[in-house]
Motif scaffolding. Sequence first.
Motif, PDB file in Angstrom:
ATOM      1  N   UNK A 249     -13.395  10.207  -5.296  1.00  7.95           N
ATOM      2  CA  UNK A 249     -13.289   8.673  -4.686  1.00  7.95           C
ATOM      3  C   UNK A 249     -13.622   8.305  -3.330  1.00  7.95           C
ATOM      4  N   UNK A 250     -14.014   7.220  -2.828  1.00  9.97           N
ATOM      5  CA  UNK A 250     -14.289   6.966  -1.526  1.00  9.97           C
ATOM      6  C   UNK A 250     -13.051   6.549  -0.924  1.00  9.97           C
ATOM      7  N   UNK A 251     -12.569   7.368   0.003  1.00 10.09           N
ATOM      8  CA  UNK A 251     -11.295   7.119   0.721  1.00 10.09           C
ATOM      9  C   UNK A 251     -11.766   7.115   2.333  1.00 10.09           C
ATOM     10  N   UNK A 252     -12.975   6.845   2.618  1.00 12.87           N
ATOM     11  CA  UNK A 252     -13.631   6.811   4.102  1.00 12.87           C
ATOM     12  C   UNK A 252     -12.838   5.764   4.748  1.00 12.87           C
ATOM     13  N   UNK A 253     -12.135   6.180   5.879  1.00 13.92           N
ATOM     14  CA  UNK A 253     -11.615   5.221   6.947  1.00 13.92           C
ATOM     15  C   UNK A 253     -10.228   4.829   6.409  1.00 13.92           C
ATOM     16  N   UNK A 254      -9.845   5.258   5.447  1.00 15.33           N
ATOM     17  CA  UNK A 254      -8.540   4.769   4.749  1.00 15.33           C
ATOM     18  C   UNK A 254      -7.180   5.293   5.619  1.00 15.33           C
ATOM     19  N   UNK A 255      -6.407   4.431   5.568  1.00 11.13           N
ATOM     20  CA  UNK A 255      -5.219   4.992   6.366  1.00 11.13           C
ATOM     21  C   UNK A 255      -4.337   5.378   5.402  1.00 11.13           C
ATOM     22  N   UNK A 270     -14.528  11.549  -0.677  1.00  8.03           N
ATOM     23  CA  UNK A 270     -15.017  11.471   0.562  1.00  8.03           C
ATOM     24  C   UNK A 270     -13.733  10.834   1.695  1.00  8.03           C
ATOM     25  N   UNK A 271     -13.355  11.746   2.510  1.00  9.86           N
ATOM     26  CA  UNK A 271     -12.286  11.352   3.273  1.00  9.86           C
ATOM     27  C   UNK A 271     -12.571  11.182   4.605  1.00  9.86           C
ATOM     28  N   UNK A 272     -13.817  10.886   4.840  1.00 10.68           N
ATOM     29  CA  UNK A 272     -14.428  10.916   6.430  1.00 10.68           C
ATOM     30  C   UNK A 272     -13.655  10.066   7.228  1.00 10.68           C
ATOM     31  N   UNK A 273     -13.417  10.259   8.214  1.00  8.91           N
ATOM     32  CA  UNK A 273     -12.471   9.503   8.989  1.00  8.91           C
ATOM     33  C   UNK A 273     -11.106   8.871   8.745  1.00  8.91           C
ATOM     34  N   UNK A 274     -10.720   9.594   7.713  1.00 13.68           N
ATOM     35  CA  UNK A 274      -9.412   8.943   7.071  1.00 13.68           C
ATOM     36  C   UNK A 274      -8.203   9.334   8.070  1.00 13.68           C
ATOM     37  N   UNK A 275      -7.216   8.747   7.766  1.00 17.98           N
ATOM     38  CA  UNK A 275      -5.895   8.808   8.711  1.00 17.98           C
ATOM     39  C   UNK A 275      -5.014   9.633   7.573  1.00 17.98           C
ATOM     40  N   UNK A 276      -4.618  10.829   7.922  1.00 11.13           N
ATOM     41  CA  UNK A 276      -3.587  11.539   7.205  1.00 11.13           C
ATOM     42  C   UNK A 276      -2.623  12.046   7.820  1.00 11.13           C
ATOM     43  N   UNK A 277      -2.418  11.362   9.090  1.00 12.41           N
ATOM     44  CA  UNK A 277      -1.318  12.080   9.809  1.00 12.41           C
ATOM     45  C   UNK A 277      -0.146  11.875   9.216  1.00 12.41           C
TER      46      UNK A 277
END
Length: 361
Positions: A249-255, A270-277
């Motif tokens: 899945x494309x999860x890029x930049x996803x909050x 692809x979790x590039x730049x995703x927010x997983x805080x």
Amino acid sequence: MRSDSFTAQVLGYLARTEAPFTGSVTPTIPRRTFRSWLRAALTFTPVLVPEADVDLRGADLRGVDLRGADLRGVDLRGADLRGADLRAVDLRGADLRAVDLRGADLRGTSLRAVDLRGTDLRGAQLRRADLMEANLYGADLTGISLTDTDLHYTNLSKANLSGVDLTDARMTGIHLNSADLTGANLTETHMPGAELRSANLTSANLTRANLSTADLTGADLTRANLTRADLYCADLTGARLIDARLIDARVKGTILTRARLDGADLTVADLTKARLDGAVLAGANLLGADLTDVNLIGADLTSADLSDAVLVLARWSLETGWPAEMYERIRNMSDEIEPGIFRIRADEAWDRESAPEPALT
């Protein structure tokens, strides 16, 4: 066409509770016979153009054949249209609040900007219908097919769409807040910018769906299939994706702040730049996933499979829970950028060959 014209009078008769023509010199026509007569009459009058002041509130129009009719702006509130043939009817701007459309045939019908709040559409046929900007708030569409349907900017908030087939539906800007989409088929749907706040998408099929920039805050996607879905820059704050499938899945930049991803499958995602805080990824499968420049501050990755995952520039904190066998290696590859906050260095390649195997349980 004036409201006192032949067609308007005919439609007006249908709205009455008593049979038409009562009190005339001719015998009273039974209502059932009159409906049959109307269907025959419409064979020779296929296009009806009543004025907007035609009042059909509460009319009994069960089984009526209105194919190709022009009913723009007509008031049909509370009417009974069960089993009616409404194919290719133009209902733009009509008021169909609380109408019973169970089993009605609406294929190819224009329902653009129609008010359908609280309408019962169970068993209705709506393939290729135009529902753009229609208001279906609280409507019941359980189990119907909406394949190849135009739902751009349609309001389906709090609607029951459980088991609905929305394959190839066009849904840009659609409103599905608090809607029930349990088990729905949304394969390859196009819904960028959609509103799905607190929607129930449990076990829904969203394979290759385009949900870029969509608002899914608080949505329930437990066991949903999001294989190859596009979630670019979507907001899934507080969403539940327990045991969900997000393979490739494309999860890029996803909050995904505070999202629950326990046991989720994110293989090669692809979790590039995703927010997983603050997210929970305990037991998640991140095999080969790209977590470059991702925010993992306070995330729970205990027992997650990070084999072959890319973690360059990922930020994490002392509260981040890593698999026990990985913590020392992660710490040695990271710089403390502020008190208690770390970033994995970009100048050190993540050695895939020596990446630890997941702990056996």
